[in-house]
Design an enzyme around this catalytic site. Structure first.
Site, PDB file in Angstrom:
ATOM      1  N   CYS A   1       0.784  -1.214   0.000  1.00 37.17           N
ATOM      2  CA  CYS A   1       0.000   0.000   0.000  1.00 37.17           C
ATOM      3  C   CYS A   1       0.828   1.283   0.000  1.00 37.17           C
ATOM      4  O   CYS A   1       1.447   1.589  -1.001  1.00 37.17           O
ATOM      5  CB  CYS A   1      -0.993  -0.028   1.148  1.00 37.17           C
ATOM      6  SG  CYS A   1      -2.460   0.944   0.767  1.00 37.17           S
TER       7      CYS A   1
ATOM      8  N   ARG B   1     -12.171   6.865  -1.153  1.00 42.88           N
ATOM      9  CA  ARG B   1     -11.244   5.787  -0.800  1.00 42.88           C
ATOM     10  C   ARG B   1     -11.771   4.457  -1.338  1.00 42.88           C
ATOM     11  O   ARG B   1     -12.991   4.229  -1.373  1.00 42.88           O
ATOM     12  CB  ARG B   1     -11.062   5.688   0.723  1.00 42.88           C
ATOM     13  CG  ARG B   1     -10.472   6.926   1.359  1.00 42.88           C
ATOM     14  CD  ARG B   1     -10.046   6.663   2.789  1.00 42.88           C
ATOM     15  NE  ARG B   1      -8.895   5.777   2.851  1.00 42.88           N
ATOM     16  CZ  ARG B   1      -7.640   6.189   2.649  1.00 42.88           C
ATOM     17  NH1 ARG B   1      -7.401   7.457   2.354  1.00 42.88           N
ATOM     18  NH2 ARG B   1      -6.618   5.359   2.708  1.00 42.88           N
TER      19      ARG B   1
ATOM     20  N   HIS C   1      -3.566  -5.498   2.275  1.00 40.91           N
ATOM     21  CA  HIS C   1      -3.257  -5.580   3.705  1.00 40.91           C
ATOM     22  C   HIS C   1      -3.906  -6.845   4.245  1.00 40.91           C
ATOM     23  O   HIS C   1      -4.452  -7.645   3.532  1.00 40.91           O
ATOM     24  CB  HIS C   1      -3.911  -4.411   4.443  1.00 40.91           C
ATOM     25  CG  HIS C   1      -3.369  -3.067   4.151  1.00 40.91           C
ATOM     26  ND1 HIS C   1      -2.182  -2.618   4.668  1.00 40.91           N
ATOM     27  CD2 HIS C   1      -3.866  -2.031   3.429  1.00 40.91           C
ATOM     28  CE1 HIS C   1      -1.993  -1.368   4.268  1.00 40.91           C
ATOM     29  NE2 HIS C   1      -3.001  -0.999   3.527  1.00 40.91           N
TER      30      HIS C   1
HETATM   31  N1  GLN Z   1      -2.103   6.886   2.162  1.00 39.34           N
HETATM   32  C1  GLN Z   1      -2.200   6.064   1.006  1.00 39.34           C
HETATM   33  C2  GLN Z   1      -3.562   6.140   0.337  1.00 39.34           C
HETATM   34  O1  GLN Z   1      -4.444   6.564   0.906  1.00 39.34           O
HETATM   35  C3  GLN Z   1      -1.881   4.617   1.387  1.00 39.34           C
HETATM   36  C4  GLN Z   1      -2.882   4.064   2.340  1.00 39.34           C
HETATM   37  C5  GLN Z   1      -2.423   2.744   2.988  1.00 39.34           C
HETATM   38  O2  GLN Z   1      -1.240   2.429   3.135  1.00 39.34           O
HETATM   39  N2  GLN Z   1      -3.395   1.938   3.428  1.00 39.34           N
HETATM   40  O3  GLN Z   1      -3.727   5.737  -0.746  1.00 39.34           O
END
Ligand code: GLN
Length: 250
Positions: free
Chosen positions: A94, A128, A195
């Site tokens: 990520c 998101r 993840h």
């Molecule tokens: N901050 C990054 C995003 O929002 C990665 C997020 C994360 O590592 N879960 O895309």
């Protein structure tokens, strides 16, 4: 006991969703094969002697944490490129995955420098992409496997033309919610949004990474005796079912 050296990049900043659990799985599965894993935390200004590390790992993080370390990670870029060229393996998850590309333009519009090790760049969107994910991968020709995990990212990752994705999205958003692909694979380097942590429910990928790390240290790609993995297989099945029933929906 034979030894493997793992470099854990910025563990105090990039470690959400128990990403640290990936290191625990690598260490345990290595031990079952007679290898002791020496995990070294690598932060700002870290020494990375050539050929010293067999595998590098970097986890995920919020935009704020990424912005705090991105310039420091970029400063380690040349040494990490040398290690990659020398055959070291990489797993980046990520936020760490995004910073192995050329840049990450975050939700504030700030462009965070990447190290350009993976052929990609990332731009944050407004919504998101959150949920369970299921991929079909073929890291070795003819050996199709599935990867199951959880994603939560604003970033939309664009692979350079000709770049190899890690897998085809069966369920979930993946790199950008449109291309139908997730992650990126370049030789022994793997980048992914998954993840969970990723490796406890995908032991085949843990073994693939371990084999690459051992090949870096010994010059020979080992063939492992299969482990039982009953619990891991069950965890994978549960995660895959969740992805198929609800992955990839805003
Ligand atoms: N901050 C990054 C995003 O929002 C990665 C997020 C994360 O590592 N879960 O895309």
């Amino acid at each position: 006991m034979k030894r493997l050296v793992v470099g854990h990049l910025f563990p105090d900043y990039l470690n959400i969703y128990a990403d640290r659990g990936n290191i625990a799985v690598l260490a345990r599965r290595a031990a079952w094969r007679g290898y002791e894993v020496d995990v070294r935390a690598l932060g700002a200004g870290a020494e990375i002697p050539p050929a010293e590390h067999d595998l590098f790992y970097v986890g995920g993080g919020q935009d704020r944490e990424q912005a705090l370390i991105a310039p420091e990670l970029a400063a380690l870029g040349p040494a990490l490129h040398d290690a990659f060229a020398g055959g070291a393996a990489f797993l980046a998850v990520c936020g760490g995955y995004q910073l192995l590309g050329s840049f990450y333009r975050d939700q504030s519009g700030q462009e965070q420098p990447g190290i350009g090790l993976l052929p990609l760049h990332t731009v944050a969107g407004t919504r998101r992409m959150i949920g369970d994910v299921l991929l079909e991968c073929e890291l070795e020709p003819g050996s199709k496997r599935t990867l199951a995990g959880f994603e939560n990212h604003a970033g939309r990752t664009i692979l350079d033309p000709g770049a190899e994705p890690l897998g085809r999205v069966i369920a979930g958003f993946g790199n950008d919610g449109e291309s139908g692909f997730e992650g990126c694979r370049s030789g022994r380097a793997i980048g992914t949004y998954l993840h969970g942590p990723l490796l406890p429910r995908n032991p085949w990928l843990a073994d693939w990474l371990l084999a690459q790390a051992i090949a870096h240290r010994t010059g020979e790609l080992p063939v492992f005796e299969p482990l039982g993995d009953e619990l891991e297989t069950e965890a994978h099945a549960v995660s895959a079912r969740r992805a198929e029933t609800r992955g990839g929906r805003f």
